[in-house]
Every structure is written in structure tokens, then in C-alpha cells.
Write a protein that holds these residues in place. Structure first.
Motif, mmCIF file in Angstrom:
data_model
loop_
_atom_site.group_PDB
_atom_site.id
_atom_site.type_symbol
_atom_site.label_atom_id
_atom_site.label_comp_id
_atom_site.label_asym_id
_atom_site.label_seq_id
_atom_site.Cartn_x
_atom_site.Cartn_y
_atom_site.Cartn_z
ATOM 1 N N PRO A 180 47.575 -42.392 -84.782
ATOM 2 C CA PRO A 180 48.766 -42.308 -84.193
ATOM 3 C C PRO A 180 49.167 -42.469 -82.600
ATOM 4 O O PRO A 180 50.340 -42.506 -82.335
ATOM 5 N N TYR A 181 47.929 -42.228 -82.022
ATOM 6 C CA TYR A 181 48.155 -42.003 -80.511
ATOM 7 C C TYR A 181 49.058 -42.824 -79.688
ATOM 8 O O TYR A 181 49.758 -42.532 -78.764
ATOM 9 N N MET A 182 48.977 -44.343 -80.195
ATOM 10 C CA MET A 182 50.045 -45.427 -79.245
ATOM 11 C C MET A 182 51.193 -45.618 -80.057
ATOM 12 O O MET A 182 52.156 -46.365 -79.634
ATOM 13 N N GLY A 183 51.524 -44.738 -80.946
ATOM 14 C CA GLY A 183 53.090 -44.580 -81.715
ATOM 15 C C GLY A 183 53.491 -45.752 -82.449
ATOM 16 O O GLY A 183 52.695 -46.620 -82.937
ATOM 17 N N PRO A 240 41.916 -40.880 -78.360
ATOM 18 C CA PRO A 240 41.368 -39.511 -78.157
ATOM 19 C C PRO A 240 41.860 -38.511 -79.106
ATOM 20 O O PRO A 240 41.409 -37.524 -79.350
ATOM 21 N N TYR A 241 42.639 -38.851 -80.145
ATOM 22 C CA TYR A 241 43.321 -38.079 -81.110
ATOM 23 C C TYR A 241 42.389 -37.194 -81.955
ATOM 24 O O TYR A 241 42.690 -35.937 -82.179
ATOM 25 N N LEU A 283 41.772 -43.895 -74.015
ATOM 26 C CA LEU A 283 43.386 -43.955 -73.891
ATOM 27 C C LEU A 283 43.801 -42.817 -73.316
ATOM 28 O O LEU A 283 43.737 -41.662 -74.070
ATOM 29 N N THR A 326 49.304 -45.242 -72.540
ATOM 30 C CA THR A 326 49.284 -46.799 -72.680
ATOM 31 C C THR A 326 50.772 -47.234 -72.465
ATOM 32 O O THR A 326 51.772 -46.629 -72.342
ATOM 33 N N ASN A 377 52.842 -49.523 -73.920
ATOM 34 C CA ASN A 377 53.449 -50.165 -75.157
ATOM 35 C C ASN A 377 54.798 -49.023 -75.155
ATOM 36 O O ASN A 377 54.636 -47.964 -74.953
ATOM 37 N N GLY A 430 55.969 -47.749 -77.932
ATOM 38 C CA GLY A 430 55.211 -46.476 -78.735
ATOM 39 C C GLY A 430 54.464 -45.440 -77.960
ATOM 40 O O GLY A 430 54.287 -44.492 -78.476
ATOM 41 N N GLY A 431 54.061 -45.900 -76.624
ATOM 42 C CA GLY A 431 53.184 -44.967 -76.002
ATOM 43 C C GLY A 431 53.906 -43.451 -75.685
ATOM 44 O O GLY A 431 53.438 -42.657 -75.749
ATOM 45 N N ASP A 446 56.084 -42.167 -77.685
ATOM 46 C CA ASP A 446 56.172 -41.317 -79.023
ATOM 47 C C ASP A 446 55.432 -39.913 -78.931
ATOM 48 O O ASP A 446 55.966 -38.789 -79.018
ATOM 49 N N PHE A 447 54.227 -40.118 -78.537
ATOM 50 C CA PHE A 447 53.387 -38.844 -78.403
ATOM 51 C C PHE A 447 52.656 -38.509 -77.242
ATOM 52 O O PHE A 447 52.757 -37.438 -76.676
ATOM 53 N N GLN A 448 52.456 -39.470 -76.171
ATOM 54 C CA GLN A 448 51.678 -39.285 -75.073
ATOM 55 C C GLN A 448 52.452 -38.451 -74.020
ATOM 56 O O GLN A 448 51.954 -37.759 -73.410
#
Lengths: 275, 275
Positions: free
Chosen positions: A125-128, B125-126, B146, B149, B151, B153-154, B156-158
Motif C-alpha cells: 500500500p505504500y504508494m497509495g 518499506p511497508y 521507497l 514517491t 505519484n 497516491g504517494g 495517501d500514507f507517506q
């Protein structure tokens, strides 16, 4: 395969067992090494011996990639041996930016192009959102999103406490609900303790959960069923080494069958008790 | 390749350019489709045309996997065409539990077993420490983790805010420092804005950064150099589409060469200015 079809298969076979085809050429019975293709011959016999008792097969792509082009061919030949009514999982843990994840989706879902026609693929999921959404564009195909993994390093980030008063894996699950339905998304949940599983069910009541932590990785099947099952079963419990390496002798397939049957028999009872 | 060797190559070539070999058979010049192997022929000509101006090649494995076994063969043949003194990156974004990540490490680093001898591989890395550490057991091989990122979606969590008063990607970078040295670990940093890059450099002063966001993905090379460079350069800036698809005609290799040279010439100036 739809969620209902998967549930029907579970009811019919009285099993929610997934067999992990993590075939390592250094661990298969030595007598197979004289075969033209030891890995595929091993998988062929394992599949024939266990297909009656499981509802899914899950090759981890790493085991095949480690052998390069030959390994990729082995994976291809192996998947051609899986009976049609069995759910297939490419345990590949992919994830990239949108246009690249679309390539991964084609790699695992588009038979014409890649030769593969998996029902599902595990995704990190890291990249969303855009790393996941391309996989959701295929009818009756599934994303199995990493949420809570059972390995030691799983604790490094997945349990990170967020200011929003949730752990990272909880945010992953809640966010994924906005990306796709329980007809499209499952979660990898390495939780095998009762409290963790019931907590997980609160945030993902309807999704199927892929549970890797039974067998060689430990974990109690009984607790998984008691605290993880929902009204469509909602569980795929994986066992790899405990089944496929049950014996290193010429009886490996027979022993694998016995181990798979043993788990199926337990699951039969648990389905009666908790479904 | 060691960090010093990579730095020496950068100084010698006056370039920190990485060319992304994200070869899509639907996008290559139509005249190549009559070749026996269009993808490999395209890559061969791209490599011959650009090798003088870049220090690294980065095939994204998704583009090859989408073609199944044939694609994996193409990747193999492509890597055999890369000159020896050029750093190679398997942009595979892998990551799994320990024993499985060890398989991935062999897939990309162990030539005898898999046919591949990449210098580095991108890792997600998750799943934490044991998903990364198997890659670090190979001398002069690299993990490119990573972090941030580029993108959509980057986000969303990063960028999740943790109770520890840091963002998730910052925790990833800080934690990774406990896993391996700047001789072993690089980070993917999709940040191209000045403020983001200087902030990133505060938590990773010595590591090489792989920056994907120049070219088709946008981003200013000048700002990347000004705010991202360290005393060993510390940057690999990737460009894929802007180079490899610079022309769809028979002059595609010549145009790719021109684009690569243009970037190298800019980098030459930036090395003078900021190193």
C-alpha cells in the motif's frame, strides 16, 4: 471469481485452505532432481494431492523469480496445472505509480498478453491509491492489500501511531474502503491472536482476509476462525511449508495430502461452529 | 559498484543521469515491429545512443513482466547489453518477509542462479527491516528504498503525521539508517520542490537519492541539483519517456541521444555550480 463463487466453493469443499506453492529447488525431495523439470513436477504432484482439500493456491513469485527466466516459465507451467474452480493468488506484493501498476495488473490478469490469468494479486500500500486502482479495473479480479503482516519487521511501520488516533495499518484499511468494495479487495492479515483479529474485523467486517500465519509461521487455526470469520466465511488461511515440505521422501505428495486433509477436517468443524 | 566508484563515474562523465528503460511495445517506433525482437532491438539502440551521457540504467520490471516469460527474457537480454561501468537499477519495488526477500535478492543480485547481476533494486518499506536486510548481505549491492514517491497516491500514507512528530516517510528514512549505511542504501525521492528536497537532505545527508520526477513527470533539474546535491553528488536523476520516446520515427535513437546529451550538458553545469 466473485465473492459468492468463492464462498460457494468454501461451502462445497468445507475448507478455506490456501496452499502456498513456495517451491524452493533446494528443499524439494532429492529424487525429483532427476526429473526434466523438478520444480514443475513437484508442484504438479502437490496440486494433484491437495486440490481436493483447498480452495486456493498461492505461489509467492519470489521463489520463481530467483531462478530467472526459467523460474518465470516454471510459474507459467504451474499455473496451467491448477484446476479451474480454484482461486489463484499471485503473491507478488507489487505496487508502483499508476501507469506502471497498470502494467503489473496486465502481467498477472491479462492472459493474452502475459500468459497469466490469476484471480488476485497481493499489493503493497505504500504508494497509495494509484498503485492499487489499476488492478481494480478487471472484472472479478481481486487486490489483496498488505495490511498487517506477520513478520518481525511488520512492526516497524504498520503499528505506527498516527495523530489521527489510529495505527498506520488501520488507516490503510479504512482508506482502501474508499478505493474498492469487499467484492474487489481482500486484506493480508498476519494477526493470529484473538484480540488483534477481532479488532481487525471491526474495521473490515465484510472483506475476505488472507491469513498467512498458520503452520510453519505459527498461529492457531481455531482462534483465526472464532475471531476472523464473517457470514461469508471471509477467510483464506494459508499454509505453505507445513504442507508442501511435510516429507522430503518419495512420499512427499501423500504426506502433503494428509496435512492438507487434516487442516480441511479442522476447517470443516470450524465452519460448522462459527459460520 | 561502491559509492566512490559511482561518484568517480559521475565526475568522469559529468552526468548523474539515469535512463529509465520502461519499454512498452505499444509505444516504440512502428518500424521496429518487424524486428525479431522489437523490445530488445529498441533497448539496444537506446543503450548504444545514450550510454555516453548517463551513469545508470533503470528498467522498471513491470514493463517486462506484462509480457510474461517473453518479457522476462527481454529483460535478461537487455541487461546483457548494458556496458560494465554503468550502474544498474532493477526498479522492482519488491518487499516480503525475510526468507522470501532473500529470494528476491537472489533474483536480482545472484547471476549464477537467476542470470541477473543488477547493482541495486528498489524496495518498498511497508514490511520493515526483514524485507530489506536480505538485500544488504551482498557486497557492493544497493537497496533503493521507497521514501517519498512522486505519484498522486504517494500522499495517501507517506505524509501521514505520526504522534512522534514526524511524517511516515521521515520515520522510514530514519529507521532505514539503523539498517544500513549510505554505502548500501539510497532513497527514492519524488520531491522536486526546493523546500521538500532540503528538508529531505536534513534527514539523509549522505545517501544517494534516486529522483524520478524530471522529464515527463515534471520537475526542475536545477532545483534538484541546488537543494539535493551533497559532496559525493548524491543524486541519480531519472528520465524515461522524455528520452526513450523523444521520437517515434526511425530517428528515435538519435533523438534519444540528443535528449540525453542535453540533460548531461545541464548536469555538467550544475556539477560545476553545486558540487
Amino acid at each position: 471469481m466473485t465473492r459468492q463463487q468463492l464462498f460457494d466453493t468454501i461451502l462445497e469443499k468445507r475448507s478455506f485452505l490456501c496452499v502456498g506453492l513456495d517451491t524452493d529447488i533446494t528443499k524439494i525431495p532429492p529424487h525429483l532432481l532427476k526429473e526434466e523439470n523438478p520444480v514443475v513436477e513437484f508442484n504438479r504432484q502437490i496440486i494433484e494431492a491437495t486440490a481436493e482439500f483447498c480452495v486456493a493456491y498461492k505461489p509467492n513469485t519470489a521463489f520463481y523469480e530467483s531462478m530467472g527466466v526459467k523460474g518465470w516459465q516454471n510459474l507459467q507451467e504451474t499455473m496451467n496445472l491448477v484446476p479451474e474452480n480454484i482461486f489463484t493468488i499471485a503473491d507478488a506484493k507489487r505496487g508502483d505509480i499508476g501507469n506502471t501498476s497498470a502494467m503489473y495488473a496486465r502481467a498477472f490478469f491479462n492472459k493474452e498478453e502475459s500468459g497469466f490469468d490469476f484471480d488476485s494479486v497481493t499489493v503493497a500500500p505504500y504508494m497509495g491509491v494509484d498503485s492499487v486502482s489499476p488492478f481494480l479495473g478487471f472484472d472479478n479480479k481481486w487486490v489483496i492489500l498488505l495490511a498487517l503482516t506477520s513478520n518481525e519487521g511488520g512492526k516497524d511501520f504498520q503499528f505506527s501511531e498516527l495523530k489521527s488516533e489510529e495505527k498506520l495499518f488501520e488507516k490503510v484499511v479504512k482508506t482502501a474502503h474508499t478505493w474498492g468494495s469487499p467484492e474487489q479487495i481482500m486484506f493480508v492479515v498476519g494477526a493470529t491472536r484473538a484480540s488483534e483479529l477481532s479488532d481487525f474485523r471491526k474495521i473490515a467486517p465484510d472483506n475476505f482476509l488472507l491469513v498467512p500465519g498458520v503452520g510453519a509461521q505459527g498461529g492457531s487455526l481455531q482462534e483465526v476462525a472464532q475471531f476472523g470469520m464473517n457470514d461469508k466465511c471471509g477467510l483464506l488461511v494459508n499454509s505453505s511449508r507445513a504442507i508442501i515440505y511435510a516429507s522430503k521422501g518419495e512420499d512427499f505428495a501423500e504426506k502433503a495430502r494428509e496435512e492438507a486433509k487434516k487442516l480441511r477436517d479442522e476447517m470443516d468443524i470450524l465452519l460448522d461452529k462459527y459460520l
